[in-house]
Scaffold this motif. Structure first.
Motif, mmCIF file in Angstrom:
data_model
loop_
_atom_site.group_PDB
_atom_site.id
_atom_site.type_symbol
_atom_site.label_atom_id
_atom_site.label_comp_id
_atom_site.label_asym_id
_atom_site.label_seq_id
_atom_site.Cartn_x
_atom_site.Cartn_y
_atom_site.Cartn_z
ATOM 1 N N GLY A 214 59.978 -14.097 14.231
ATOM 2 C CA GLY A 214 60.644 -13.732 12.729
ATOM 3 C C GLY A 214 60.398 -12.108 12.855
ATOM 4 N N VAL A 215 59.122 -11.562 13.119
ATOM 5 C CA VAL A 215 59.316 -10.167 13.020
ATOM 6 C C VAL A 215 59.814 -9.315 13.940
ATOM 7 C CG1 VAL A 215 56.990 -10.368 11.733
ATOM 8 C CG2 VAL A 215 57.097 -9.913 14.373
ATOM 9 N N MET A 216 60.463 -10.118 15.015
ATOM 10 C CA MET A 216 61.050 -9.415 16.168
ATOM 11 C C MET A 216 62.415 -9.637 15.853
ATOM 12 S SD MET A 216 59.037 -10.154 19.834
ATOM 13 C CE MET A 216 59.145 -11.699 19.547
ATOM 14 N N ILE A 217 63.174 -10.219 14.837
ATOM 15 C CA ILE A 217 64.426 -10.440 14.904
ATOM 16 C C ILE A 217 65.388 -9.222 14.645
ATOM 17 C CG2 ILE A 217 66.355 -11.387 13.193
ATOM 18 C CD1 ILE A 217 65.091 -13.432 14.547
ATOM 19 N N HIS A 218 65.065 -8.275 14.020
ATOM 20 C CA HIS A 218 65.857 -7.018 13.870
ATOM 21 C C HIS A 218 65.545 -5.828 15.073
ATOM 22 C CE1 HIS A 218 67.793 -7.803 10.002
ATOM 23 N NE2 HIS A 218 66.515 -8.589 9.770
ATOM 24 N N TYR B 45 73.822 -10.877 17.787
ATOM 25 C CA TYR B 45 74.206 -11.091 16.443
ATOM 26 C C TYR B 45 74.136 -10.272 15.689
ATOM 27 C CZ TYR B 45 72.144 -15.887 18.108
ATOM 28 O OH TYR B 45 71.950 -16.873 18.923
ATOM 29 N N LYS B 46 75.185 -10.278 14.449
ATOM 30 C CA LYS B 46 75.569 -9.531 13.595
ATOM 31 C C LYS B 46 73.968 -9.346 12.674
ATOM 32 C CE LYS B 46 80.199 -10.438 13.235
ATOM 33 N NZ LYS B 46 81.279 -11.083 12.524
ATOM 34 N N THR C 103 69.336 -13.786 8.248
ATOM 35 C CA THR C 103 69.195 -15.244 7.778
ATOM 36 C C THR C 103 68.166 -15.748 8.511
ATOM 37 O OG1 THR C 103 71.592 -15.320 6.993
ATOM 38 C CG2 THR C 103 70.433 -17.487 7.420
ATOM 39 N N ILE C 104 68.330 -15.394 10.200
ATOM 40 C CA ILE C 104 67.202 -16.198 10.860
ATOM 41 C C ILE C 104 65.823 -15.677 10.554
ATOM 42 C CG2 ILE C 104 66.515 -16.402 13.259
ATOM 43 C CD1 ILE C 104 69.498 -16.181 14.034
ATOM 44 N N LEU D 166 60.257 -16.890 8.981
ATOM 45 C CA LEU D 166 59.231 -16.363 8.384
ATOM 46 C C LEU D 166 58.886 -17.373 7.142
ATOM 47 C CD1 LEU D 166 59.574 -12.436 8.076
ATOM 48 C CD2 LEU D 166 58.249 -13.916 9.590
ATOM 49 N N THR D 167 59.781 -18.178 6.629
ATOM 50 C CA THR D 167 59.498 -18.932 5.693
ATOM 51 C C THR D 167 58.597 -20.215 6.268
ATOM 52 O OG1 THR D 167 61.361 -18.499 4.187
ATOM 53 C CG2 THR D 167 60.454 -20.724 3.949
ATOM 54 N N LEU D 168 59.284 -20.453 7.462
ATOM 55 C CA LEU D 168 58.570 -21.691 8.178
ATOM 56 C C LEU D 168 57.197 -21.070 8.777
ATOM 57 C CD1 LEU D 168 61.539 -23.192 10.237
ATOM 58 C CD2 LEU D 168 60.476 -24.207 8.337
#
Length: 269
Positions: free
Chosen positions: A110-114, A124-125, A131-132, A137-139
């Motif tokens: 999650g912390v590497m998504i952006h 990805y946009k 959204t991902i 991070l919620t999970l």
């Protein structure tokens, strides 16, 4: 018309016979071949090419390190899942599986998504990445906090070891990071109280701190009796090394983003 008034035809005048197949060749004219001089590149153009080449090399290096990080994350997750599922998901086994799935897998991804060097989400946009990011991070926060809470309840919230104290710290930071995430989600509505930039920067700081403390806790978890009784010493060292490598490589992208936000804040104020 008299003979003196008739036009005089010159012998040098070229006549065109459209019915004949014989072509009248025009007199040859000298042709000039342009001489091409070797191109000269200015220092500015050479510097620009060198800059692009260095940037491409850096990007390839980031891709390689990200693939290495994905391998480390996958190995840790698969092995801990195998170990805990084989012995049964109850008590400490459930705790170990939840915190590994939550912090080492979901939160690390999650912390590497952006991060621009992430080979999994680079195409990805930004809206899709966001959204991902929220889903992972919620999970991750839910699984990690639940796993930590199970162990704290078992110990009666009396945690004396380094692993236990760091785990409680990660639990508190996880709750704060998820709460600040909700505030960042609705940053446009509460911009009168706090600017969106400050809100998101605070959220990034809490989330990154939670991730670092959680993986350091995972490192000390390999020294507990549960893991020592189920693995050899060499394998414990291997898992520690893989966890530290994953921590360092996963932190590169969030640190760049956090530095950029702090830089923007300093320019505004």
């Amino acid at each position: 018309m008299s003979e003196s008034q008739q036009p005089v035809l010159s012998r040098t005048q070229t006549s065109a016979d459209y019915g004949s197949t014989i072509r009248t060749e025009s007199p040859r004219r000298p042709t000039f071949i342009p001489i091409e001089y070797p191109r000269r590149y200015s220092k500015m153009a050479h510097g620009t090419l060198s800059g692009h080449e260095a940037q491409n090399r850096l990007q390839r290096l980031e891709y390689f390190l990200n693939v290495l990080n994905q391998m480390c994350i996958g190995f840790i997750t698969i092995y801990i899942s195998y170990l805990t599922l084989r012995t049964g998901l109850s008590g400490t086994g459930l705790h170990a599986w939840l915190v590994t799935i939550g912090f080492s897998f979901f939160m690390a991804e999650g912390v590497m998504i952006h991060y621009g060097g992430n080979v999994l989400t680079n195409g990805y946009k930004r809206q899709t990445k966001t959204t991902i990011h929220w889903v992972l991070l919620t999970l991750g926060g839910g699984c990690g906090a639940s796993g930590a809470l199970i162990k704290m309840i078992q110990k009666g919230f009396l945690l004396q070891s380094t692993h236990g104290r760091l785990g409680m710290t990660a639990f508190v930071l996880c709750i704060l990071a998820m709460s600040s995430g909700l505030a960042a989600l609705f940053s446009g509505r509460i911009k009168k109280l706090i600017t969106p930039l400050l809100n998101k920067t605070f959220h990034n700081f809490l989330g990154f701190a939670c991730f670092v403390i959680a993986l350091v806790t995972q490192y000390y978890g390999y020294q507990t009796g549960y893991f020592k009784s189920r693995s050899e010493t060499d394998f414990q060292i291997l898992m520690k090394c893989l966890t530290l490598i994953s921590l360092v490589l996963s932190s590169y992208g969030p640190m760049k983003a956090l530095y950029q936000k702090c830089k923007n804040i300093s320019q505004q104020f």
